[in-house]
Design an enzyme around this catalytic site. Structure first.
Site, PDB file in Angstrom:
ATOM      1  N   LEU A 133       0.838  -1.026   0.157  1.00  0.00           N
ATOM      2  CA  LEU A 133       0.043  -0.080  -0.012  1.00  0.00           C
ATOM      3  C   LEU A 133       0.949   0.809   0.005  1.00  0.00           C
ATOM      4  O   LEU A 133       1.421   1.510   0.770  1.00  0.00           O
ATOM      5  CB  LEU A 133      -0.824  -0.035   1.113  1.00  0.00           C
ATOM      6  CG  LEU A 133      -1.810   1.288   1.912  1.00  0.00           C
ATOM      7  CD1 LEU A 133      -2.544   1.287   0.131  1.00  0.00           C
ATOM      8  CD2 LEU A 133      -2.248   1.518   2.641  1.00  0.00           C
ATOM      9  N   TYR A 134       0.914   2.231  -0.968  1.00  0.00           N
ATOM     10  CA  TYR A 134       1.914   3.453  -0.917  1.00  0.00           C
ATOM     11  C   TYR A 134       0.413   4.402  -0.816  1.00  0.00           C
ATOM     12  O   TYR A 134      -0.318   4.321  -1.037  1.00  0.00           O
ATOM     13  CB  TYR A 134       2.231   3.816  -2.697  1.00  0.00           C
ATOM     14  CG  TYR A 134       3.093   2.764  -3.068  1.00  0.00           C
ATOM     15  CD1 TYR A 134       4.258   2.636  -2.862  1.00  0.00           C
ATOM     16  CD2 TYR A 134       3.306   1.483  -3.858  1.00  0.00           C
ATOM     17  CE1 TYR A 134       5.568   2.289  -3.208  1.00  0.00           C
ATOM     18  CE2 TYR A 134       3.996   0.423  -3.481  1.00  0.00           C
ATOM     19  CZ  TYR A 134       5.347   0.591  -4.175  1.00  0.00           C
ATOM     20  OH  TYR A 134       6.643   0.334  -4.016  1.00  0.00           O
ATOM     21  N   VAL A 135       1.079   4.783   0.241  1.00  0.00           N
ATOM     22  CA  VAL A 135       0.457   5.587   0.992  1.00  0.00           C
ATOM     23  C   VAL A 135       0.353   7.106   0.160  1.00  0.00           C
ATOM     24  O   VAL A 135       1.274   7.825  -0.148  1.00  0.00           O
ATOM     25  CB  VAL A 135       1.145   6.289   2.619  1.00  0.00           C
ATOM     26  CG1 VAL A 135       0.002   6.539   3.600  1.00  0.00           C
ATOM     27  CG2 VAL A 135       0.708   4.479   3.675  1.00  0.00           C
TER      28      VAL A 135
ATOM     29  N   VAL B 188      -2.866   3.854  -2.269  1.00  0.00           N
ATOM     30  CA  VAL B 188      -3.722   2.608  -3.994  1.00  0.00           C
ATOM     31  C   VAL B 188      -2.469   0.996  -3.490  1.00  0.00           C
ATOM     32  O   VAL B 188      -1.212   1.492  -3.306  1.00  0.00           O
ATOM     33  CB  VAL B 188      -2.818   3.416  -4.790  1.00  0.00           C
ATOM     34  CG1 VAL B 188      -3.333   2.726  -6.087  1.00  0.00           C
ATOM     35  CG2 VAL B 188      -3.811   4.558  -5.232  1.00  0.00           C
TER      36      VAL B 188
END
Length: 185
Positions: free
Chosen positions: A46-48, A103
């Protein structure tokens, strides 16, 4: 390789005691060299949104405990990055996963038999990036990394192409000039 502390501080890493230096190169692959696999994990990253933070869930295929971590990375250059991580319990991971905007990227990561001081991982992307296969080489020093030849199963190097970093892939998807399966051009 020593990292200039002013550069590290400017990237948000003021205490070198808590920072690792990662030396890495990447290549596109035509296929996964399955005969060389020693371990496989299903990874969800999960890329914040709005940050350099990543929440990673890495679950071994075939069972075993997951590696759950919250990391922050910053590139010094295309082959060198600073990273710091916090390892999490399942409960801590669940709290962050439910509350952080971002995402996801899903992939299978295959660890390969590798020469000493080199870690080779083949990422077999899933979902919107399905069909994209990349090998990453991590070395203990920048000199070893520079001397490393392209793996025999790789098609072309993309280390210096920012479109093939996790952050760019999650923001922009598969590069438009890279058709499904067209990794050799």
């Amino acid at each position: 390789m020593e990292i200039n502390q002013q550069v590290a501080t400017a990237l948000g890493f003021p205490k070198p005691a808590f920072t690792s230096v990662e030396h890495e190169r990447r290549w596109l692959c035509r296929n996964v060299p399955r005969e060389r696999i020693v371990h496989t994990e299903a990874i969800v990253d999960l890329y914040v949104t709005g940050s350099r933070l990543r929440l990673r869930e890495a679950r071994p295929i075939g069972g075993g405990p997951a590696k759950l971590r919250f990391s922050r990375k910053a590139d010094v250059d295309t082959r060198t990055r600073l990273i710091t991580s916090i390892y999490l319990t399942e409960e801590e991971f669940a709290v962050l996963a439910a509350s952080l905007p971002g995402v996801q990227i899903r992939k299978l990561r295959h660890r390969l038999q590798s020469p000493p001081h080199v870690a080779l991982h083949v990422d077999e992307f899933q979902g919107a990036l399905a069909g994209l296969i990349m090998v990453e080489a991590e070395c203990s020093t920048a000199d070893l990394l520079a001397a490393l030849p392209m793996p025999d199963f790789a098609a072309r190097e993309v280390t210096d192409d920012p479109r093939f970093t996790g952050g760019d892939l999650v923001r922009n998807g598969r590069p438009k000039d890279l058709e499904q399966g067209a990794t050799t051009e």
